[in-house]
Design an enzyme around this catalytic site. Structure first.
Site, short mmCIF file in Angstrom:
data_model
loop_
_atom_site.label_atom_id
_atom_site.label_comp_id
_atom_site.label_asym_id
_atom_site.label_seq_id
_atom_site.Cartn_x
_atom_site.Cartn_y
_atom_site.Cartn_z
CG HIS A 135 37.70 90.41 35.35
ND1 HIS A 135 38.24 89.92 34.18
CD2 HIS A 135 38.19 89.63 36.34
CE1 HIS A 135 39.02 88.88 34.46
NE2 HIS A 135 39.00 88.68 35.77
CG ASP A 212 31.41 90.22 34.43
OD1 ASP A 212 31.13 89.07 34.83
OD2 ASP A 212 32.57 90.67 34.42
CD GLN A 215 33.84 86.75 41.37
OE1 GLN A 215 33.45 86.05 42.30
NE2 GLN A 215 34.93 86.46 40.67
CE LYS A 238 35.39 83.71 37.71
NZ LYS A 238 36.69 83.89 38.33
CB CYS A 377 41.84 90.31 36.00
SG CYS A 377 42.87 88.91 35.67
N1 PLP Z 1 34.37 89.09 35.38
C1 PLP Z 1 34.60 89.03 36.71
C2 PLP Z 1 33.92 90.00 37.62
C3 PLP Z 1 35.44 88.05 37.22
O1 PLP Z 1 35.66 87.98 38.53
C4 PLP Z 1 36.06 87.15 36.32
C5 PLP Z 1 37.03 86.16 36.82
O2 PLP Z 1 37.57 86.28 37.90
C6 PLP Z 1 35.78 87.26 34.96
C7 PLP Z 1 34.94 88.24 34.53
C8 PLP Z 1 36.38 86.30 33.98
O3 PLP Z 1 35.90 85.02 34.21
P1 PLP Z 1 36.51 83.77 33.42
O4 PLP Z 1 37.99 83.85 33.61
O5 PLP Z 1 35.88 82.59 34.07
O6 PLP Z 1 36.13 83.93 32.00
#
Ligand code: PLP
Length: 419
Positions: A135, A212, A215, A238, A377
């Site tokens: 992401h 990370d 998900q 999430k 993203c």
């Molecule tokens: N990493 C992954 C794999 C994500 O799917 C997301 C959000 O969709 C993020 C990071 C960023 O999360 P946040 O916007 O809650 O900080």
């Protein structure tokens, strides 16, 4: 493996998905006069009534700042806030409360590590290793760090199914590698990465690993001691909790060597104009008034998850995902699923020949179905597969086969509209 269709209804009944759905008031909403079918769970999940009630109750009965008050409400807020830390600790099986830092979310947690770990350990010529399926929030903070230090960003390639190429990973680890930062489950491909193995390989060379878990936390049992990762980050929203709150888990040994991310109240033990002494962990990384109600709400979301049979629920999600994949593959000749990893979660990213994903999203919206369209993203993933965007369904604990069938029938309407 059991075919998804054979076990139809068994899981749904045993787990009482109907009851789970009743816990989420928003699922009763009508969208364009049709019952809401929510398939945008990777972007954010809905909140059970327990979380909504807790947030309201906090503002109605407690609302006070934490840590500094002698009055009753402040003490109550503090103890609920700190109780949430304990819930997170147990939920991810961390060793110590000092290792649980509350942040604004995954993005904030990664930025914290990039900035603070970066200042402590990264210099010119060092390398940070990420993967092609990250992401943007696990790419850009490292690029910023590289720009300021002269370090280099290295990227592990992925294959045509959207899986990490592990041999390339091992080849990319070098004496210059100072951190591996990898997504647990890809939000655009659904790939579940072998994060335990990734950590094991990096640790053979004494390289710390950040996972990370944006998900990962809501679709699998996360045990940070078993994974042996050095950092694990996730967002509350999430995990059926509030927005604006997240967690950075970090091993104490590393957190102690890292300087504060931000300065301000609560992160200090003594301030003079000559010198400031920082607070102990985890407060060293929690400057200013935090998202108190968000943290408390996250604690309630964790209680909610703990009250469910999560092991079977995750199996249910998996079977639902297999059912959706089968249905999608067999129903539409011009449909291509992007991301076909052997280990995959309930994310179906697809393109329809000759139809733009935004058009799919708009037509489905008129049927009451919420999906996401775009690059999610993860622009490098789109580049890797040569598509500008995909349409994405992402499953949560309240989704059903009937909803998948309804989505398939609605996509048939997309075909009708576009001939
Ligand atoms: N990493 C992954 C794999 C994500 O799917 C997301 C959000 O969709 C993020 C990071 C960023 O999360 P946040 O916007 O809650 O900080």
């Amino acid at each position: 493996m059991r075919r998804a269709t054979e076990s139809k209804d068994i899981m749904e009944t045993t787990l009482n998905i109907k009851k789970i759905r009743e816990d989420f008031p928003i699922l009763q909403t009508l969208v364009h006069n049709k019952p809401l079918v929510y398939f945008d769970n990777a972007a954010t999940t809905h909140k059970p009534k327990a979380v909504i009630d807790k947030v309201a109750e906090y503002y109605l009965e407690t609302n006070s700042n934490i840590h500094r008050g002698v009055h009753l409400l402040s003490q109550k807020a503090t103890s609920e806030y700190e109780a949430a830390r304990e819930k997170v600790l147990k939920f991810i099986n961390a060793k110590k409360l000092s290792e649980i830092i509350f942040t604004k979310g995954t993005t904030d947690s990664i930025n914290l590590v990039a900035s603070s770990f970066g200042r402590a350990f990264i210099k010119e010529g060092d390398e940070i290793l990420i993967s092609y399926m990250e992401h943007h929030s696990n790419i850009v903070p490292w690029q910023i760090l590289c720009e300021t230090t002269g370090a280099k960003l290295k990227v592990i390639p992925i294959n045509d199914d959207g899986e990490l190429i592990m041999e390339e990973y091992e080849k990319l680890l070098s004496p210059r590698t100072k951190l591996v930062s990898i997504v647990h489950i890809s939000n655009s491909l659904g790939t579940i990465n072998p994060v335990k193995k990734i950590a094991e390989i990096a640790h053979e060379k004494d390289i710390p690993v950040l996972i990370d878990g944006a998900q990962g936390i809501q679709h699998s049992k996360v045990d940070v001691q078993d994974l042996d990762c050095d950092f694990y980050v996730f967002s509350g929203h999430k995990l059926y909790g509030p927005t604006g709150v997240g967690v950075l888990y970090g091993k104490q040994r590393l957190l102690e060597q890292m300087p504060p991310y931000q300065g301000g109240g609560d992160m200090i033990s003594k301030v003079t104009f000559e010198k400031t002494k920082y607070n102990t962990l985890p407060y060293k990384f929690e400057a200013g008034t935090p998202n108190i109600v968000g943290v408390i709400g996250l604690g309630t979301a964790i209680d909610y998850m703990n009250g469910l049979d999560t092991e079977n629920l995750f199996n249910y999600e998996h079977e639902l995902s297999e059912y959706a994949h089968e249905k999608f593959r067999n129903s539409f000749p011009g449909l291509t699923i992007i991301g076909n990893a052997k280990e995959k979660t309930g994310i179906i990213s697809f393109i329809l020949e000759g139809i733009h994903p935004h058009d799919i999203g708009t037509i489905l919206d008129f049927e009451g179905i919420a999906i996401r369209t775009g690059h999610h993203c993860t622009q490098p993933v789109m580049d890797r597969f040569g598509v500008p965007a995909t349409a994405r369904l992402s499953l949560g604990i309240y989704n059903t086969r009937e909803e998948i069938d309804y989505a398939v029938n609605s996509i048939k309407k997309v075909y009708e509209v576009f001939g």
